[in-house]
Design a protein around this motif. Sequence first.
Motif, PDB file in Angstrom:
ATOM      1  N   VAL A  80       0.843  -1.200   0.000  1.00 28.26           N
ATOM      2  CA  VAL A  80       0.000   0.000   0.000  1.00 28.26           C
ATOM      3  C   VAL A  80       0.880   1.253   0.000  1.00 28.26           C
ATOM      4  N   HIS A  81       1.927   1.257   0.827  1.00 27.05           N
ATOM      5  CA  HIS A  81       2.850   2.398   0.839  1.00 27.05           C
ATOM      6  C   HIS A  81       3.506   2.571  -0.528  1.00 27.05           C
ATOM      7  N   ALA A  82       3.945   1.478  -1.140  1.00 26.17           N
ATOM      8  CA  ALA A  82       4.592   1.553  -2.451  1.00 26.17           C
ATOM      9  C   ALA A  82       3.622   2.078  -3.510  1.00 26.17           C
ATOM     10  N   ALA A  83       2.395   1.591  -3.510  1.00 26.82           N
ATOM     11  CA  ALA A  83       1.398   2.061  -4.474  1.00 26.82           C
ATOM     12  C   ALA A  83       1.072   3.533  -4.251  1.00 26.82           C
ATOM     13  N   SER A  84       1.063   3.959  -3.000  1.00 25.41           N
ATOM     14  CA  SER A  84       0.831   5.366  -2.674  1.00 25.41           C
ATOM     15  C   SER A  84       1.928   6.243  -3.282  1.00 25.41           C
ATOM     16  N   ILE A  85       3.164   5.767  -3.217  1.00 29.39           N
ATOM     17  CA  ILE A  85       4.282   6.503  -3.818  1.00 29.39           C
ATOM     18  C   ILE A  85       4.096   6.572  -5.331  1.00 29.39           C
ATOM     19  N   GLY A  86       3.716   5.449  -5.939  1.00 26.58           N
ATOM     20  CA  GLY A  86       3.470   5.441  -7.377  1.00 26.58           C
ATOM     21  C   GLY A  86       2.334   6.364  -7.771  1.00 26.58           C
ATOM     22  N   LYS A  87       1.297   6.375  -6.966  1.00 27.70           N
ATOM     23  CA  LYS A  87       0.154   7.240  -7.265  1.00 27.70           C
ATOM     24  C   LYS A  87       0.545   8.715  -7.161  1.00 27.70           C
ATOM     25  N   ALA A  88       1.356   9.055  -6.168  1.00 24.77           N
ATOM     26  CA  ALA A  88       1.740  10.458  -5.965  1.00 24.77           C
ATOM     27  C   ALA A  88       2.817  10.923  -6.945  1.00 24.77           C
ATOM     28  N   LEU A  89       3.769  10.042  -7.267  1.00 25.21           N
ATOM     29  CA  LEU A  89       4.913  10.457  -8.078  1.00 25.21           C
ATOM     30  C   LEU A  89       4.927   9.846  -9.476  1.00 25.21           C
ATOM     31  N   GLY A  90       4.005   8.969  -9.744  1.00 20.28           N
ATOM     32  CA  GLY A  90       3.882   8.409 -11.086  1.00 20.28           C
ATOM     33  C   GLY A  90       4.426   6.999 -11.205  1.00 20.28           C
ATOM     34  N   ARG A  91       3.845   6.297 -12.132  1.00 22.44           N
ATOM     35  CA  ARG A  91       4.207   4.908 -12.404  1.00 22.44           C
ATOM     36  C   ARG A  91       5.685   4.787 -12.762  1.00 22.44           C
ATOM     37  N   GLU A  92       6.205   5.715 -13.577  1.00 25.86           N
ATOM     38  CA  GLU A  92       7.601   5.665 -14.007  1.00 25.86           C
ATOM     39  C   GLU A  92       8.550   5.774 -12.817  1.00 25.86           C
ATOM     40  N   PHE A  93       8.232   6.651 -11.858  1.00 21.56           N
ATOM     41  CA  PHE A  93       9.056   6.776 -10.650  1.00 21.56           C
ATOM     42  C   PHE A  93       9.093   5.452  -9.901  1.00 21.56           C
ATOM     43  N   LEU A  94       7.930   4.843  -9.753  1.00 24.68           N
ATOM     44  CA  LEU A  94       7.851   3.572  -9.034  1.00 24.68           C
ATOM     45  C   LEU A  94       8.639   2.483  -9.765  1.00 24.68           C
ATOM     46  N   LEU A  95       8.531   2.449 -11.079  1.00 26.54           N
ATOM     47  CA  LEU A  95       9.272   1.457 -11.856  1.00 26.54           C
ATOM     48  C   LEU A  95      10.782   1.641 -11.727  1.00 26.54           C
ATOM     49  N   LYS A  96      11.239   2.892 -11.655  1.00 26.95           N
ATOM     50  CA  LYS A  96      12.673   3.175 -11.581  1.00 26.95           C
ATOM     51  C   LYS A  96      13.248   3.047 -10.172  1.00 26.95           C
ATOM     52  N   ALA A  97      12.402   3.066  -9.169  1.00 19.92           N
ATOM     53  CA  ALA A  97      12.890   2.982  -7.781  1.00 19.92           C
ATOM     54  C   ALA A  97      13.560   1.636  -7.555  1.00 19.92           C
ATOM     55  N   PRO A  98      14.774   1.624  -6.982  1.00 18.69           N
ATOM     56  CA  PRO A  98      15.416   0.337  -6.678  1.00 18.69           C
ATOM     57  C   PRO A  98      14.541  -0.458  -5.703  1.00 18.69           C
ATOM     58  N   ALA A  99      14.229  -1.693  -6.069  1.00 20.20           N
ATOM     59  CA  ALA A  99      13.318  -2.525  -5.270  1.00 20.20           C
ATOM     60  C   ALA A  99      13.761  -2.662  -3.811  1.00 20.20           C
ATOM     61  N   PRO A 100      15.050  -2.919  -3.528  1.00 13.73           N
ATOM     62  CA  PRO A 100      15.440  -3.041  -2.112  1.00 13.73           C
ATOM     63  C   PRO A 100      15.262  -1.734  -1.334  1.00 13.73           C
TER      64      PRO A 100
END
Length: 161
Positions: free
Chosen positions: A73-93
């Motif tokens: 939920v926190h990760a999806a919230s970040i994607g929703k606020a900053l965009g799908r591309e930001f979430l995709l580029k964020a290092p998973a760890p």
Amino acid sequence: MDNTENADKRLLTTVMDEVQTDFTMASIAVEKIRQGAESITASVHGRNHVKASFEHHDGTPMSPEEALAHQCVHAASIGKALGREFLLKAPAPLLEQFTTVAGNRNVPDSGAMIAGLLHGFMIAFATRETEERALKAMLEVARICDEANNIRGTNFGQASE
């Protein structure tokens, strides 16, 4: 449909409902958190990692499944606020660890927190009277980032990322 598929469907539904987002964003969030956890477990980025100690509002510990959902939920919230591309580029760890700390600290909305930080910096930097202090604060955060990377043995946020 087996138990794993049912659990995945429930997890995606929970993330979509909590964040009011679409299936794609929820799927990216779930996958990134799982990738991050696997990477940390494999000790690729496990040095000095933060462990989840999530609690419900009444103080009872969350189950591992609830904690995973909370992180997603926190990760999806970040994607929703900053965009799908930001979430995709964020290092998973890094995303996994950030959502762990956000959950441990009961941050209500990680996306809003990061977006607020970015907007706040933009406001301060774009104002002549506060421009210099904003720049100094950003440079201090960069220094702390370098220190944290040295402690963790990572290079998050550096040119190679």
